[in-house]
Design a protein around this motif. Sequence first.
Motif, PDB file in Angstrom:
ATOM      1  N   VAL A   1       0.868  -1.175   0.000  1.00  0.00           N
ATOM      2  CA  VAL A   1       0.000   0.000   0.000  1.00  0.00           C
ATOM      3  C   VAL A   1       0.904   1.224   0.000  1.00  0.00           C
ATOM      4  O   VAL A   1       1.931   1.244   0.681  1.00  0.00           O
ATOM      5  CB  VAL A   1      -0.967   0.007   1.205  1.00  0.00           C
ATOM      6  N   MET A   2       0.546   2.208  -0.795  1.00  0.00           N
ATOM      7  CA  MET A   2       1.292   3.464  -0.845  1.00  0.00           C
ATOM      8  C   MET A   2       0.304   4.616  -0.980  1.00  0.00           C
ATOM      9  O   MET A   2      -0.855   4.414  -1.352  1.00  0.00           O
ATOM     10  CB  MET A   2       2.273   3.477  -2.020  1.00  0.00           C
ATOM     11  N   ALA A   3       0.759   5.808  -0.662  1.00  0.00           N
ATOM     12  CA  ALA A   3      -0.048   7.004  -0.862  1.00  0.00           C
ATOM     13  C   ALA A   3       0.279   7.589  -2.237  1.00  0.00           C
ATOM     14  O   ALA A   3       1.417   7.500  -2.697  1.00  0.00           O
ATOM     15  CB  ALA A   3       0.259   8.026   0.225  1.00  0.00           C
ATOM     16  N   ALA A   4      -0.738   8.161  -2.877  1.00  0.00           N
ATOM     17  CA  ALA A   4      -0.529   8.799  -4.180  1.00  0.00           C
ATOM     18  C   ALA A   4      -1.434  10.018  -4.285  1.00  0.00           C
ATOM     19  O   ALA A   4      -2.627   9.942  -3.989  1.00  0.00           O
ATOM     20  CB  ALA A   4      -0.826   7.825  -5.310  1.00  0.00           C
ATOM     21  N   ALA A   5      -0.861  11.131  -4.700  1.00  0.00           N
ATOM     22  CA  ALA A   5      -1.638  12.351  -4.876  1.00  0.00           C
ATOM     23  C   ALA A   5      -1.995  12.586  -6.338  1.00  0.00           C
ATOM     24  O   ALA A   5      -2.936  13.295  -6.627  1.00  0.00           O
ATOM     25  CB  ALA A   5      -0.856  13.551  -4.334  1.00  0.00           C
ATOM     26  N   TRP A   6      -1.249  11.978  -7.262  1.00  0.00           N
ATOM     27  CA  TRP A   6      -1.437  12.252  -8.672  1.00  0.00           C
ATOM     28  C   TRP A   6      -2.250  11.157  -9.336  1.00  0.00           C
ATOM     29  O   TRP A   6      -1.734  10.293 -10.029  1.00  0.00           O
ATOM     30  CB  TRP A   6      -0.097  12.451  -9.352  1.00  0.00           C
ATOM     31  N   VAL A   7      -3.560  11.224  -9.109  1.00  0.00           N
ATOM     32  CA  VAL A   7      -4.524  10.301  -9.706  1.00  0.00           C
ATOM     33  C   VAL A   7      -5.646  11.169 -10.263  1.00  0.00           C
ATOM     34  O   VAL A   7      -6.098  12.095  -9.604  1.00  0.00           O
ATOM     35  CB  VAL A   7      -5.101   9.326  -8.652  1.00  0.00           C
ATOM     36  N   MET A   8      -6.076  10.869 -11.494  1.00  0.00           N
ATOM     37  CA  MET A   8      -7.162  11.665 -12.061  1.00  0.00           C
ATOM     38  C   MET A   8      -8.037  10.838 -12.992  1.00  0.00           C
ATOM     39  O   MET A   8      -7.565   9.885 -13.609  1.00  0.00           O
ATOM     40  CB  MET A   8      -6.615  12.867 -12.816  1.00  0.00           C
ATOM     41  N   PRO A   9      -9.322  11.185 -13.084  1.00  0.00           N
ATOM     42  CA  PRO A   9     -10.190  10.508 -14.044  1.00  0.00           C
ATOM     43  C   PRO A   9      -9.776  10.867 -15.462  1.00  0.00           C
ATOM     44  O   PRO A   9      -9.251  11.951 -15.707  1.00  0.00           O
ATOM     45  CB  PRO A   9     -11.583  11.048 -13.723  1.00  0.00           C
ATOM     46  N   LEU A  10     -10.010   9.936 -16.390  1.00  0.00           N
ATOM     47  CA  LEU A  10      -9.611  10.142 -17.775  1.00  0.00           C
ATOM     48  C   LEU A  10     -10.783  10.014 -18.744  1.00  0.00           C
ATOM     49  O   LEU A  10     -10.860  10.753 -19.716  1.00  0.00           O
ATOM     50  CB  LEU A  10      -8.502   9.146 -18.147  1.00  0.00           C
ATOM     51  N   ASP A  11     -11.676   9.057 -18.500  1.00  0.00           N
ATOM     52  CA  ASP A  11     -12.738   8.790 -19.470  1.00  0.00           C
ATOM     53  C   ASP A  11     -13.946   8.202 -18.750  1.00  0.00           C
ATOM     54  O   ASP A  11     -13.841   7.709 -17.628  1.00  0.00           O
ATOM     55  CB  ASP A  11     -12.214   7.823 -20.533  1.00  0.00           C
ATOM     56  N   PHE A  12     -15.103   8.241 -19.436  1.00  0.00           N
ATOM     57  CA  PHE A  12     -16.352   7.761 -18.858  1.00  0.00           C
ATOM     58  C   PHE A  12     -16.684   6.317 -19.220  1.00  0.00           C
ATOM     59  O   PHE A  12     -17.116   5.559 -18.376  1.00  0.00           O
ATOM     60  CB  PHE A  12     -17.536   8.627 -19.330  1.00  0.00           C
ATOM     61  N   ASP A  13     -16.576   5.973 -20.503  1.00  0.00           N
ATOM     62  CA  ASP A  13     -17.098   4.692 -20.963  1.00  0.00           C
ATOM     63  C   ASP A  13     -16.202   4.075 -22.028  1.00  0.00           C
ATOM     64  O   ASP A  13     -16.236   4.539 -23.170  1.00  0.00           O
ATOM     65  CB  ASP A  13     -18.521   4.894 -21.508  1.00  0.00           C
ATOM     66  N   PRO A  14     -15.405   3.086 -21.702  1.00  0.00           N
ATOM     67  CA  PRO A  14     -15.283   2.548 -20.364  1.00  0.00           C
ATOM     68  C   PRO A  14     -14.533   3.527 -19.456  1.00  0.00           C
ATOM     69  O   PRO A  14     -13.722   4.322 -19.942  1.00  0.00           O
ATOM     70  CB  PRO A  14     -14.482   1.262 -20.553  1.00  0.00           C
ATOM     71  N   PRO A  15     -14.812   3.487 -18.166  1.00  0.00           N
ATOM     72  CA  PRO A  15     -14.175   4.420 -17.248  1.00  0.00           C
ATOM     73  C   PRO A  15     -12.678   4.139 -17.143  1.00  0.00           C
ATOM     74  O   PRO A  15     -12.257   2.989 -17.047  1.00  0.00           O
ATOM     75  CB  PRO A  15     -14.884   4.157 -15.921  1.00  0.00           C
ATOM     76  N   LYS A  16     -11.913   5.214 -17.204  1.00  0.00           N
ATOM     77  CA  LYS A  16     -10.457   5.094 -17.113  1.00  0.00           C
ATOM     78  C   LYS A  16      -9.933   6.167 -16.174  1.00  0.00           C
ATOM     79  O   LYS A  16     -10.559   7.205 -15.978  1.00  0.00           O
ATOM     80  CB  LYS A  16      -9.815   5.265 -18.488  1.00  0.00           C
ATOM     81  N   LEU A  17      -8.755   5.902 -15.619  1.00  0.00           N
ATOM     82  CA  LEU A  17      -8.065   6.895 -14.817  1.00  0.00           C
ATOM     83  C   LEU A  17      -6.585   6.826 -15.119  1.00  0.00           C
ATOM     84  O   LEU A  17      -6.109   5.902 -15.777  1.00  0.00           O
ATOM     85  CB  LEU A  17      -8.349   6.716 -13.326  1.00  0.00           C
ATOM     86  N   MET A  18      -5.873   7.842 -14.648  1.00  0.00           N
ATOM     87  CA  MET A  18      -4.423   7.890 -14.798  1.00  0.00           C
ATOM     88  C   MET A  18      -3.801   7.981 -13.408  1.00  0.00           C
ATOM     89  O   MET A  18      -4.337   8.648 -12.519  1.00  0.00           O
ATOM     90  CB  MET A  18      -4.001   9.084 -15.642  1.00  0.00           C
ATOM     91  N   LEU A  19      -2.662   7.318 -13.264  1.00  0.00           N
ATOM     92  CA  LEU A  19      -1.927   7.283 -12.014  1.00  0.00           C
ATOM     93  C   LEU A  19      -0.452   7.481 -12.328  1.00  0.00           C
ATOM     94  O   LEU A  19       0.086   6.807 -13.206  1.00  0.00           O
ATOM     95  CB  LEU A  19      -2.132   5.919 -11.330  1.00  0.00           C
ATOM     96  N   VAL A  20       0.192   8.399 -11.639  1.00  0.00           N
ATOM     97  CA  VAL A  20       1.639   8.547 -11.743  1.00  0.00           C
ATOM     98  C   VAL A  20       2.249   7.646 -10.680  1.00  0.00           C
ATOM     99  O   VAL A  20       1.932   7.764  -9.491  1.00  0.00           O
ATOM    100  CB  VAL A  20       2.082  10.008 -11.549  1.00  0.00           C
ATOM    101  N   LEU A  21       3.101   6.730 -11.132  1.00  0.00           N
ATOM    102  CA  LEU A  21       3.692   5.713 -10.256  1.00  0.00           C
ATOM    103  C   LEU A  21       5.192   5.672 -10.532  1.00  0.00           C
ATOM    104  O   LEU A  21       5.637   5.075 -11.509  1.00  0.00           O
ATOM    105  CB  LEU A  21       3.022   4.367 -10.550  1.00  0.00           C
ATOM    106  N   ASP A  22       5.949   6.342  -9.691  1.00  0.00           N
ATOM    107  CA  ASP A  22       7.390   6.471  -9.888  1.00  0.00           C
ATOM    108  C   ASP A  22       8.058   5.111 -10.018  1.00  0.00           C
ATOM    109  O   ASP A  22       7.720   4.170  -9.304  1.00  0.00           O
ATOM    110  CB  ASP A  22       7.998   7.235  -8.701  1.00  0.00           C
ATOM    111  N   ARG A  23       9.019   5.040 -10.904  1.00  0.00           N
ATOM    112  CA  ARG A  23       9.698   3.767 -11.186  1.00  0.00           C
ATOM    113  C   ARG A  23      10.467   3.234  -9.990  1.00  0.00           C
ATOM    114  O   ARG A  23      10.825   2.075  -9.945  1.00  0.00           O
ATOM    115  CB  ARG A  23      10.604   3.893 -12.404  1.00  0.00           C
ATOM    116  N   ASN A  24      10.743   4.069  -8.997  1.00  0.00           N
ATOM    117  CA  ASN A  24      11.500   3.632  -7.825  1.00  0.00           C
ATOM    118  C   ASN A  24      10.632   3.091  -6.701  1.00  0.00           C
ATOM    119  O   ASN A  24      11.158   2.734  -5.651  1.00  0.00           O
ATOM    120  CB  ASN A  24      12.363   4.795  -7.308  1.00  0.00           C
TER     121      ASN A  24
END
Length: 188
Positions: free
Chosen positions: A34-57
Amino acid sequence: MNHLQDVPLAKAYLLLNHGPSTLVTSEHDGVANVMAAAWVMPLDFDPPKLMLVLDRNTWSRHLVEGSGAFVIQLPSRRQAELTLTVGSNNGGEMDKFARFDIAQGRARKIAAPIVEGCLAYLECKVIAEPHNQDKYDLFIAEVVAAYADERAFSNGRWHFPDDELRTIHYQAGGAFFATGEAFQVSRG
């Protein structure tokens, strides 16, 4: 967990569009994090999508790339200390669930744990975009299940009955603020 209600997938974006801090859970080969993430946002409705920034480290990135799935959770104000704690420790060095005695359940449609007591959950399957992942640490995912605590989210709207059942926003250095009061305006 008994206050959770399904959110129609076409309306899942409403869980994120006010920009709250999130927790990300993932699991691969029997190892969870489990980790905390501040950079998450909705992207699309149908099908629903989101974006997540997940550092490679991050350890979570390793698990997400292995499993192709993760869960976004919206912690409440009462979970701010937990959010800071899991965001400040490396899952590759410890089992955060055990170390911090985090109550967990299981996701409904993907193989991953969930943090109990959060206000909303979005179960996601990664849509492979190697260029975006490698160059920008940006993951695009389809939301395959969404559910929320009906005490704080129902009929497609957030309504916070008390200060403890508010989503949170992280600034820096341990400073958070809680989501404020909702208000309505009319179109002119």
